[in-house]
Design an enzyme around this catalytic site. Sequence first.
Site, short mmCIF file in Angstrom:
data_model
loop_
_atom_site.label_atom_id
_atom_site.label_comp_id
_atom_site.label_asym_id
_atom_site.label_seq_id
_atom_site.Cartn_x
_atom_site.Cartn_y
_atom_site.Cartn_z
N SER A 121 13.35 -4.21 -2.10
CA SER A 121 13.40 -5.56 -1.54
C SER A 121 14.78 -5.88 -1.00
CB SER A 121 13.09 -6.61 -2.61
OG SER A 121 11.78 -6.51 -3.04
N HIS A 142 8.00 -2.23 2.93
CA HIS A 142 8.16 -3.34 2.00
C HIS A 142 6.85 -4.11 1.90
CE1 HIS A 142 10.14 -7.34 0.78
NE2 HIS A 142 10.13 -6.54 -0.27
N GLU A 154 6.44 -4.88 5.79
CA GLU A 154 7.58 -4.75 6.70
C GLU A 154 7.95 -3.26 6.75
OE1 GLU A 154 9.73 -9.10 6.02
OE2 GLU A 154 10.23 -7.47 4.65
N ASN A 192 12.15 -12.30 3.44
CA ASN A 192 13.09 -12.76 2.42
C ASN A 192 14.35 -13.37 3.03
OD1 ASN A 192 11.40 -12.14 0.35
ND2 ASN A 192 12.39 -10.21 -0.18
N1 LIG Z 1 7.94 -7.56 -7.88
C1 LIG Z 1 7.98 -7.95 -6.61
O1 LIG Z 1 7.62 -9.09 -6.28
C2 LIG Z 1 8.42 -7.00 -5.55
C3 LIG Z 1 8.02 -7.23 -4.22
C4 LIG Z 1 8.37 -6.30 -3.22
C5 LIG Z 1 9.16 -5.20 -3.56
N2 LIG Z 1 9.57 -5.01 -4.84
C6 LIG Z 1 10.36 -3.79 -5.15
O2 LIG Z 1 9.47 -2.83 -5.70
C7 LIG Z 1 10.19 -2.00 -6.63
C8 LIG Z 1 9.49 -2.04 -7.98
O3 LIG Z 1 9.45 -3.37 -8.44
P1 LIG Z 1 8.39 -3.85 -9.55
O4 LIG Z 1 8.46 -5.33 -9.56
O5 LIG Z 1 7.10 -3.16 -9.34
O6 LIG Z 1 9.11 -3.29 -10.87
P2 LIG Z 1 8.44 -2.91 -12.27
O7 LIG Z 1 9.55 -2.92 -13.26
O8 LIG Z 1 7.21 -3.71 -12.51
O9 LIG Z 1 7.96 -1.40 -12.05
C9 LIG Z 1 8.83 -0.30 -11.94
C10 LIG Z 1 8.10 0.89 -12.55
O10 LIG Z 1 8.79 2.08 -12.21
C11 LIG Z 1 8.79 2.92 -13.33
N3 LIG Z 1 9.94 3.80 -13.18
C12 LIG Z 1 11.24 3.48 -13.34
N4 LIG Z 1 12.00 4.55 -13.07
C13 LIG Z 1 11.14 5.54 -12.72
C14 LIG Z 1 11.32 6.88 -12.31
N5 LIG Z 1 12.55 7.39 -12.21
N6 LIG Z 1 10.22 7.64 -12.02
C15 LIG Z 1 8.98 7.10 -12.11
N7 LIG Z 1 8.76 5.81 -12.49
C16 LIG Z 1 9.83 5.06 -12.77
C17 LIG Z 1 8.88 2.01 -14.53
O11 LIG Z 1 8.35 2.64 -15.70
C18 LIG Z 1 8.02 0.83 -14.08
O12 LIG Z 1 6.67 0.96 -14.47
C19 LIG Z 1 11.63 -2.52 -6.64
O13 LIG Z 1 12.39 -1.76 -5.72
C20 LIG Z 1 11.47 -3.97 -6.16
O14 LIG Z 1 12.63 -4.45 -5.54
C21 LIG Z 1 9.20 -5.87 -5.85
#
Ligand SMILES: NC(=O)c1ccc[n+]([C@@H]2O[C@H](COP(=O)([O-])OP(=O)(O)OC[C@H]3O[C@@H](n4cnc5c(N)ncnc54)[C@H](O)[C@@H]3O)[C@@H](O)[C@H]2O)c1
Length: 286
Positions: A121, A142, A154, A192
């Site tokens: 993000s 994204h 995106e 964003n």
């Molecule tokens: N939550 C949102 O609203 C949102 C929206 C768009 C983008 N994002 C982006 O998406 C990404 C994930 O966010 P999220 O909210 O899903 O986080 P989250 O913490 O819910 O999920 C991350 C997952 O990745 C796993 N993980 C961590 N390191 C790892 C690795 N090395 N190998 C494999 N798995 C691994 C963790 O166990 C966890 O289940 C981030 O980059 C975030 O910025 C989040």
Amino acid sequence: MAGEITRVGVVGLGTMGAGIAQVCAQAGFETVGVEVTDELGAKARERVGYYLGRSVEKERMTGEERDAALARLATTTSRADLAGCDLVIEAIVEDLGAKRELVAELDGILAPDAIVATNTSALSVTEIARASARAERVVGMHFFNPAPVLPLVEVVRTELAAEEPYERAYGFAAALGKEPVRCSDTPGFIVNRILIPLLNDCVRVLDEAGVSPEDLDKAMRFGAGWPIGPCALVDLIGVEIHVHASEALHAALGEPRMAPPERLVRMQAEGKLGRKTGEGFFTYES
Ligand SMILES: NC(=O)c1ccc[n+]([C@@H]2O[C@H](COP(=O)([O-])OP(=O)(O)OC[C@H]3O[C@@H](n4cnc5c(N)ncnc54)[C@H](O)[C@@H]3O)[C@@H](O)[C@H]2O)c1
């Protein structure tokens, strides 16, 4: 000419990754999901099964379609199982070092013409891409939360990206049934960059003008045609996620409006994170 995308990898099956893996499997792609433990992989698969089951109940898909989609989703803890994927989407923790390490490792696993997409993000897609010897094949994709529901993707192009992988990633997002848009690797991309300072303005108005969250939301819904009020939206996004995104945008661009409002920082410290904790601006039944 590189081939079609048939097999997709998703690394990290948390909030975003599980939703993205669901969308890929539902759209007919063989999908390999990678998590850090078998338990987390199984939990993600269960969640996908639950949401697909809800779609069956709502008659949006048949039981056979649900079973076929689930059968297309495999989970693993081994990145080596991503060999043979035409596209890998990473959705691991929002940490530059972790994402760069992953992207570098994928160089040794994937075929030379495979594409790597990051769902970051707020990090620089360019900095993530630079960790790969094939930076021209790394793009941003994204998705928005919840990924199975919100149509926008995106598709982020860095200055290092080549035309062919970028356009294939764009075409893939469309093949998922999503609404892709083209954008550059600038802080906050499109949504964003606009939404974060705007929501911060809304929150500041609460205290500056002595308005209640109920009235602020009512005003923006009925006066500006927003489908959901700004306070309800922050509760849905998660206060801590919005604060973190505000800090990242403020650090990158420096406009005072981008810094998180004090009220949100206080709510975060008090554990009032919105829907996920049952209380934010509003209270929610669990
Ligand atoms: N939550 C949102 O609203 C949102 C929206 C768009 C983008 N994002 C982006 O998406 C990404 C994930 O966010 P999220 O909210 O899903 O986080 P989250 O913490 O819910 O999920 C991350 C997952 O990745 C796993 N993980 C961590 N390191 C790892 C690795 N090395 N190998 C494999 N798995 C691994 C963790 O166990 C966890 O289940 C981030 O980059 C975030 O910025 C989040």
